[in-house]
Design a protein around this motif. Structure first.
Motif, PDB file in Angstrom:
ATOM      1  N   SER A 178      83.354   9.863  15.403  1.00  0.00           N
ATOM      2  CA  SER A 178      84.042  11.125  15.122  1.00  0.00           C
ATOM      3  C   SER A 178      83.710  12.207  16.138  1.00  0.00           C
ATOM      4  O   SER A 178      84.313  13.270  16.143  1.00  0.00           O
ATOM      5  CB  SER A 178      83.620  11.620  13.740  1.00  0.00           C
ATOM      6  N   LEU A 179      82.738  11.919  17.028  1.00  0.00           N
ATOM      7  CA  LEU A 179      82.200  12.971  17.899  1.00  0.00           C
ATOM      8  C   LEU A 179      83.269  13.736  18.660  1.00  0.00           C
ATOM      9  O   LEU A 179      83.297  14.962  18.671  1.00  0.00           O
ATOM     10  CB  LEU A 179      81.198  12.377  18.890  1.00  0.00           C
ATOM     11  N   GLY A 180      84.174  12.991  19.304  1.00  0.00           N
ATOM     12  CA  GLY A 180      85.197  13.653  20.117  1.00  0.00           C
ATOM     13  C   GLY A 180      86.112  14.521  19.278  1.00  0.00           C
ATOM     14  O   GLY A 180      86.423  15.658  19.634  1.00  0.00           O
ATOM     15  N   GLY A 181      86.522  13.975  18.147  1.00  0.00           N
ATOM     16  CA  GLY A 181      87.411  14.710  17.269  1.00  0.00           C
ATOM     17  C   GLY A 181      86.761  16.000  16.790  1.00  0.00           C
ATOM     18  O   GLY A 181      87.397  17.053  16.729  1.00  0.00           O
ATOM     19  N   ILE A 182      85.479  15.925  16.478  1.00  0.00           N
ATOM     20  CA  ILE A 182      84.791  17.114  15.988  1.00  0.00           C
ATOM     21  C   ILE A 182      84.602  18.132  17.111  1.00  0.00           C
ATOM     22  O   ILE A 182      84.709  19.343  16.883  1.00  0.00           O
ATOM     23  CB  ILE A 182      83.434  16.747  15.339  1.00  0.00           C
ATOM     24  N   VAL A 183      84.329  17.636  18.313  1.00  0.00           N
ATOM     25  CA  VAL A 183      84.249  18.559  19.467  1.00  0.00           C
ATOM     26  C   VAL A 183      85.551  19.330  19.570  1.00  0.00           C
ATOM     27  O   VAL A 183      85.572  20.561  19.739  1.00  0.00           O
ATOM     28  CB  VAL A 183      83.983  17.798  20.785  1.00  0.00           C
TER      29      VAL A 183
ATOM     30  N   LEU B 155      79.787  30.881  19.283  1.00  0.00           N
ATOM     31  CA  LEU B 155      78.785  29.832  19.053  1.00  0.00           C
ATOM     32  C   LEU B 155      78.568  29.524  17.574  1.00  0.00           C
ATOM     33  O   LEU B 155      78.623  28.362  17.167  1.00  0.00           O
ATOM     34  CB  LEU B 155      77.456  30.206  19.740  1.00  0.00           C
ATOM     35  N   PRO B 156      78.335  30.542  16.734  1.00  0.00           N
ATOM     36  CA  PRO B 156      78.135  30.226  15.314  1.00  0.00           C
ATOM     37  C   PRO B 156      79.301  29.470  14.690  1.00  0.00           C
ATOM     38  O   PRO B 156      79.104  28.538  13.912  1.00  0.00           O
ATOM     39  CB  PRO B 156      77.977  31.593  14.645  1.00  0.00           C
ATOM     40  N   MET B 157      80.520  29.853  15.045  1.00  0.00           N
ATOM     41  CA  MET B 157      81.677  29.171  14.463  1.00  0.00           C
ATOM     42  C   MET B 157      81.786  27.738  14.957  1.00  0.00           C
ATOM     43  O   MET B 157      82.161  26.836  14.203  1.00  0.00           O
ATOM     44  CB  MET B 157      82.972  29.944  14.794  1.00  0.00           C
ATOM     45  N   CYS B 158      81.478  27.559  16.239  1.00  0.00           N
ATOM     46  CA  CYS B 158      81.483  26.185  16.772  1.00  0.00           C
ATOM     47  C   CYS B 158      80.527  25.323  15.966  1.00  0.00           C
ATOM     48  O   CYS B 158      80.856  24.220  15.525  1.00  0.00           O
ATOM     49  CB  CYS B 158      81.042  26.183  18.243  1.00  0.00           C
ATOM     50  N   ILE B 159      79.328  25.853  15.777  1.00  0.00           N
ATOM     51  CA  ILE B 159      78.310  25.074  15.073  1.00  0.00           C
ATOM     52  C   ILE B 159      78.709  24.852  13.618  1.00  0.00           C
ATOM     53  O   ILE B 159      78.597  23.751  13.079  1.00  0.00           O
ATOM     54  CB  ILE B 159      76.939  25.766  15.158  1.00  0.00           C
ATOM     55  N   LEU B 160      79.210  25.908  12.986  1.00  0.00           N
ATOM     56  CA  LEU B 160      79.607  25.775  11.585  1.00  0.00           C
ATOM     57  C   LEU B 160      80.698  24.725  11.427  1.00  0.00           C
ATOM     58  O   LEU B 160      80.636  23.861  10.548  1.00  0.00           O
ATOM     59  CB  LEU B 160      80.112  27.139  11.074  1.00  0.00           C
ATOM     60  N   ALA B 161      81.702  24.802  12.302  1.00  0.00           N
ATOM     61  CA  ALA B 161      82.784  23.817  12.229  1.00  0.00           C
ATOM     62  C   ALA B 161      82.229  22.408  12.434  1.00  0.00           C
ATOM     63  O   ALA B 161      82.608  21.463  11.735  1.00  0.00           O
ATOM     64  CB  ALA B 161      83.849  24.128  13.285  1.00  0.00           C
ATOM     65  N   GLY B 162      81.324  22.295  13.381  1.00  0.00           N
ATOM     66  CA  GLY B 162      80.727  20.998  13.650  1.00  0.00           C
ATOM     67  C   GLY B 162      80.009  20.464  12.426  1.00  0.00           C
ATOM     68  O   GLY B 162      80.162  19.297  12.049  1.00  0.00           O
ATOM     69  N   ILE B 163      79.246  21.319  11.797  1.00  0.00           N
ATOM     70  CA  ILE B 163      78.491  20.904  10.612  1.00  0.00           C
ATOM     71  C   ILE B 163      79.422  20.470   9.493  1.00  0.00           C
ATOM     72  O   ILE B 163      79.258  19.403   8.890  1.00  0.00           O
ATOM     73  CB  ILE B 163      77.579  22.042  10.125  1.00  0.00           C
ATOM     74  N   VAL B 164      80.422  21.316   9.205  1.00  0.00           N
ATOM     75  CA  VAL B 164      81.327  20.989   8.102  1.00  0.00           C
ATOM     76  C   VAL B 164      82.002  19.641   8.336  1.00  0.00           C
ATOM     77  O   VAL B 164      82.049  18.777   7.456  1.00  0.00           O
ATOM     78  CB  VAL B 164      82.387  22.108   7.934  1.00  0.00           C
ATOM     79  N   CYS B 165      82.538  19.462   9.541  1.00  0.00           N
ATOM     80  CA  CYS B 165      83.224  18.193   9.832  1.00  0.00           C
ATOM     81  C   CYS B 165      82.291  17.007   9.730  1.00  0.00           C
ATOM     82  O   CYS B 165      82.602  15.995   9.099  1.00  0.00           O
ATOM     83  CB  CYS B 165      83.801  18.227  11.255  1.00  0.00           C
ATOM     84  N   SER B 166      81.118  17.124  10.336  1.00  0.00           N
ATOM     85  CA  SER B 166      80.210  15.987  10.377  1.00  0.00           C
ATOM     86  C   SER B 166      79.700  15.619   8.983  1.00  0.00           C
ATOM     87  O   SER B 166      79.597  14.451   8.628  1.00  0.00           O
ATOM     88  CB  SER B 166      79.041  16.281  11.317  1.00  0.00           C
ATOM     89  N   ILE B 167      79.400  16.644   8.193  1.00  0.00           N
ATOM     90  CA  ILE B 167      78.954  16.361   6.834  1.00  0.00           C
ATOM     91  C   ILE B 167      80.066  15.680   6.044  1.00  0.00           C
ATOM     92  O   ILE B 167      79.823  14.789   5.226  1.00  0.00           O
ATOM     93  CB  ILE B 167      78.512  17.649   6.126  1.00  0.00           C
TER      94      ILE B 167
END
Lengths: 499, 310
Positions: free
Chosen positions: B69-74, B93-105
């Motif tokens: 899923s890495l590419g899709g989440i990027v 930056l915070p939104m990037c990280i938040l989006a990353g977390i939500v998707c990955s979880i």
């Protein structure tokens, strides 16, 4: 060119790293003989077998088979020469049927132009199973449906199908019920009558005494001697194996049922399908409670339920203060430990160091915030590996390199390291020899004295009788008997409740 | 067994040796073009993208899963961060990280509780990401907030990589998160029966992935100047290849080491970079990369760590 010996080995030496598994071992085995091979953990008996069978190669020395030089490149070569081996652990593959497992690698003899004739595969499989007296096994079944014992019988059928001249039975009988063992004994007698040879490796001295024409003893990689049938006594064997008089008792020295009044664990009306039906009992402080029965009586599953690894359909397991055990982590928080019967599959991380294995359940104990100090890990591991005298190079060694008995010591060390008070031991001495077995019995007595409580599930009646304060017997999921420790309690009494 | 230990040590060093070997090769064959400060900087900057995301992927790999899923989440995180950042710059930056977390979880939850194989969930996010960025950029071009463009310096990429690698290494080797994920990869049954809350720790691995992938998408925004329909494409494949090149065990377990992604990513970039500088035609580069990949993995893969019976 010896015609009397079917197998002859001379000056065999094999070293694994720093461990000298075999040093200058020479022996001969004749035709139509059942030769026992016995020795402590690390004595080299399995290593010797693997040299002859071809799974390993000696560093030096020579071997002869039927009078000719014998240097098998691998097991397939020796199989072709009609040398087969039965092993202790599981040798069948999930996802395939019994018949497919049996003829793995030989499918070409059942196929025309690439298509395997499944019906013939099953027919041949059924014939092979019937030939050894295991006709109750359906060759078309998926192998996962079979019990551990039946799966082992499939392996026996495969070996016998090859019509071996020499059969190694490497601690195969330990995990089998009496029925399974009798089946193998019968095959061994038949083979001997037909002039074939068996090399019987086992820790069970009664079994060896019964079946063998002679027994060879190894100790620490050296050949000690061979006793002929008339000379065999358990004491002589023990002395040769350990090299000193076995002082003190093997099991407990006392015959009194003794435990404190305080109840530490309660099992209330636990039911799980048909495997465990309405089981209730209490465990007291300082008690060794034996749990016995035939392999499929449900005692192994009950043990898992008590640890919280299986959720029962009804009933509960709890401490006297009401804390319910609902998962392995809640069990561990309540200081309960679990040593499963199948240690390789359920207890140990094989491709991982001894140190990591020992500290795995003690992380919360040694952590500093999020950080787990490597030094604390090493100290904890060294301490407990030392206390149990695990035979190893150091705690960085991978567990897969250890012998069975030492692997079990690592498992015990894990549960000692996190300070467990209640221990659930399922077949704690399965596939382990006298020296380590005695060590584990001494440990159990020590723990009992310290006020710890033990539930010991065992398929070995002498062990149940020798170690337990009370014995609960199960049959087909139900509780069929409870016995108190006494000098007059016999195997007969137990068997009656098991059958 | 001593012999075996020596062989194992050699196998473990193969990726590093391969790296050093290539450095020497390229130094000799490119008449110094490889060793210019500029070239080496470019190399490290390109590697940093894979290293940062790869640190997180290492945790998931430790417990035995391959995260596609890495590419899709990027892509998704870059898109969201970009849009948010153009409103309020420091939110990027915070939104990037938040989006990353939500998707990955989410990936983790679907895999663990709906019991869908991890790589299937990964693929669906791969497509989701592609669709997301395509829709996002179809009418409006998405550029990185201009104020952030001053971060586009070598120091930035170096520092980000260092921070993530150091923190990642610490977590992997000295905390329960790393140790338990490795234990789960080694033997899930034994892990459960040792009191490890398997689902919780698997989820934590996905959490870490989410954080590092979020950071990656931020770094990517800085590097590429914006978010396009191509953002994140084939990122996961390249990370997984880099991990393999770095000698990681595909089955996970206790042999998983952080150095795999660092060495592997640099090795991967170096192959492209060096071969091009040597004057090798682009067509051959893929082929050569493939051959070296197979060789490295074959030699360094620890076959004994797979399975229970020794």
């Amino acid at each position: 060119m010896q015609k009397e010996s079917v197998i002859k080995v001379e000056h065999i030496t094999k070293t694994f790293g720093l461990t000298k598994a075999l040093t200058d071992v020479s022996l001969e085995i004749g035709y139509g003989e059942i030769r026992g091979l016995i020795g402590e953990n690390g004595s080299g008996k399995s290593t010797l077998a693997s040299m002859i069978v071809g799974t390993g190669h000696p560093d030096s020395g020579e071997m002869w088979y039927r009078g000719e030089k014998h240097n098998p490149k691998n097991m397939l070569e020796s199989k072709e020469k009609k040398i087969n081996i039965l092993i202790q652990e599981n040798g069948t593959i999930n996802g395939l049927t019994v018949a497919e497992n049996m003829f793995l690698g030989k499918e070409s003899t059942f196929s025309k132009s690439g298509n395997v004739n499944k019906r013939r595969l099953i027919e041949e499989g059924s014939k092979a199973l019937a030939r050894i007296g295991a006709g109750h096994i359906n060759a078309a079944d998926r192998i996962e449906k079979l019990s551990f014992e039946d799966r082992k019988l499939v392996e026996v059928a495969v070996a016998m199908y090859n019509e071996p001249e020499v059969l190694f039975v490497d601690e195969t009988t330990t995990a089998l019920s009496q029925k399974g063992r009798e089946l193998i004994y019968k095959l061994m007698d038949e083979m001997r009558e037909a002039g074939k040879t068996i090399v019987f490796i086992s820790h069970d001295m009664a079994e060896l005494e019964r079946m063998c024409d002679s027994i060879s003893v190894l100790r620490d990689g050296h050949f000690v001697g061979t006793l002929q049938k008339e000379e065999i006594t358990q004491d002589t064997l023990k002395r040769m194996m350990i090299g000193r008089e076995l002082t003190g008792d093997y099991y407990r020295g006392d015959y009194e049922m003794s435990y404190q009044e305080e109840v530490v664990l309660e099992v209330d009306n636990v039911t799980w399908g048909e495997t465990v039906q309405d089981i209730s009992f209490q465990l007291h402080k300082g008690e060794i409670l034996g749990l016995g029965g035939l392999t499929e009586c449900g005692m192994h599953e009950l043990c898992k339920i008590i640890f919280g690894a299986i959720k029962p359909d009804s009933g509960s397991v709890h401490l006297t203060d009401g804390t319910k055990i609902t998962s392995p982590s809640s069990a561990i928080k309540s200081k309960i430990a679990y040593m499963p019967k199948d240690r390789d599959l359920e207890s140990l991380f094989l491709a991982t160091s001894i140190k990591d294995n020992i500290v795995m359940a003690s992380m919360d104990k040694i952590k500093k915030g999020f950080f787990i100090p490597p030094r604390a890990e090493k100290e904890l591991a060294d301490e407990h590996a030392g206390k149990l005298e695990v035979k190893m190079q150091n705690t960085s060694q991978y567990v897969r390199e250890l012998s069975g008995g030492n692997k079990q010591k690592v498992v015990v060390a894990k549960w000692m390291a996190n300070g467990s008070e209640i221990l659930l031991m399922d077949c704690p001495t399965r596939g382990i020899d006298i020296g380590v077995k005695a060590a584990i019995y001494r440990l159990m007595e020590q723990l009992k004295k310290e006020g710890k409580s033990i539930i010991m599930v065992s398929e070995e009646m002498p062990e149940l009788l020798g170690m337990s304060d009370r014995i609960i017997v199960m049959k087909d999921g139900k509780q069929t008997g409870e016995f108190e420790r006494s000098e007059v309690l016999s195997e007969h009494d137990l068997i009656h409740a098991m059958l | 067994m001593n012999e075996e230990k020596v062989i194992n040590k050699v196998k473990e060093s193969i990726p590093l040796l391969m790296l050093l070997g290539l450095i020497i090769l390229f130094a000799l064959t490119t008449e110094g073009r490889f060793f210019t400060a500029y070239n080496l900087k470019v190399l490290l900057i390109q590697s940093s993208l894979y290293i940062i995301g790869g640190v997180g992927a290492t945790f998931v790999m430790a417990h035995g899963n391959m995260d596609f899923s890495l590419g899709g989440i990027v892509a998704i995180a870059a898109g969201i961060g970009c849009v948010a950042g153009n409103e309020v710059t420091w939110l990027t930056l915070p939104m990037c990280i938040l989006a990353g977390i939500v998707c990955s979880i989410l990936v983790g939850l679907i895999h663990i509780y709906a019991k869908v194989p991890c790589f299937v969930v990964g693929f669906s996010f791969m497509f989701a990401g592609k669709g997301f960025t395509a829709a996002l950029t179809s009418k409006v071009a998405r550029f990185t907030p201009t104020a952030l463009s001053k971060l586009d310096t070598f120091a930035f990429y170096l520092v980000m990589s260092l921070i993530v690698v150091v923190l990642g290494t610490f977590l992997l080797n000295y905390t329960k998160i790393g140790k338990f994920n490795k234990a789960i990869g080694s033997n899930m049954n034994a892990a459960r029966l040792s009191g490890i809350a398997v689902n919780k720790y698997k989820l934590l691995a996905f959490l870490i992935t989410g954080i590092t992938v979020g950071i990656t998408s931020f770094v990517n925004l800085i590097r590429s100047g914006g978010c396009t329909a191509q953002t994140g494409q084939s990122y996961e494949t390249q990370v997984l290849l880099a991990l393999a090149l770095g000698g990681i065990s595909m089955a996970g377990g206790s042999s998983v080491k952080m150095r795999s992604i660092v060495i592997g990513a640099i090795l991967y970039m170096m192959l492209d970079n060096g071969l091009l500088l040597m004057g090798v035609s682009a067509n051959w580069i893929d082929l050569i990369r493939g051959v070296i990949f197979i060789l490295t993995v074959y030699i360094s893969f620890d076959k004994k760590s797979v399975g229970f019976i020794a």
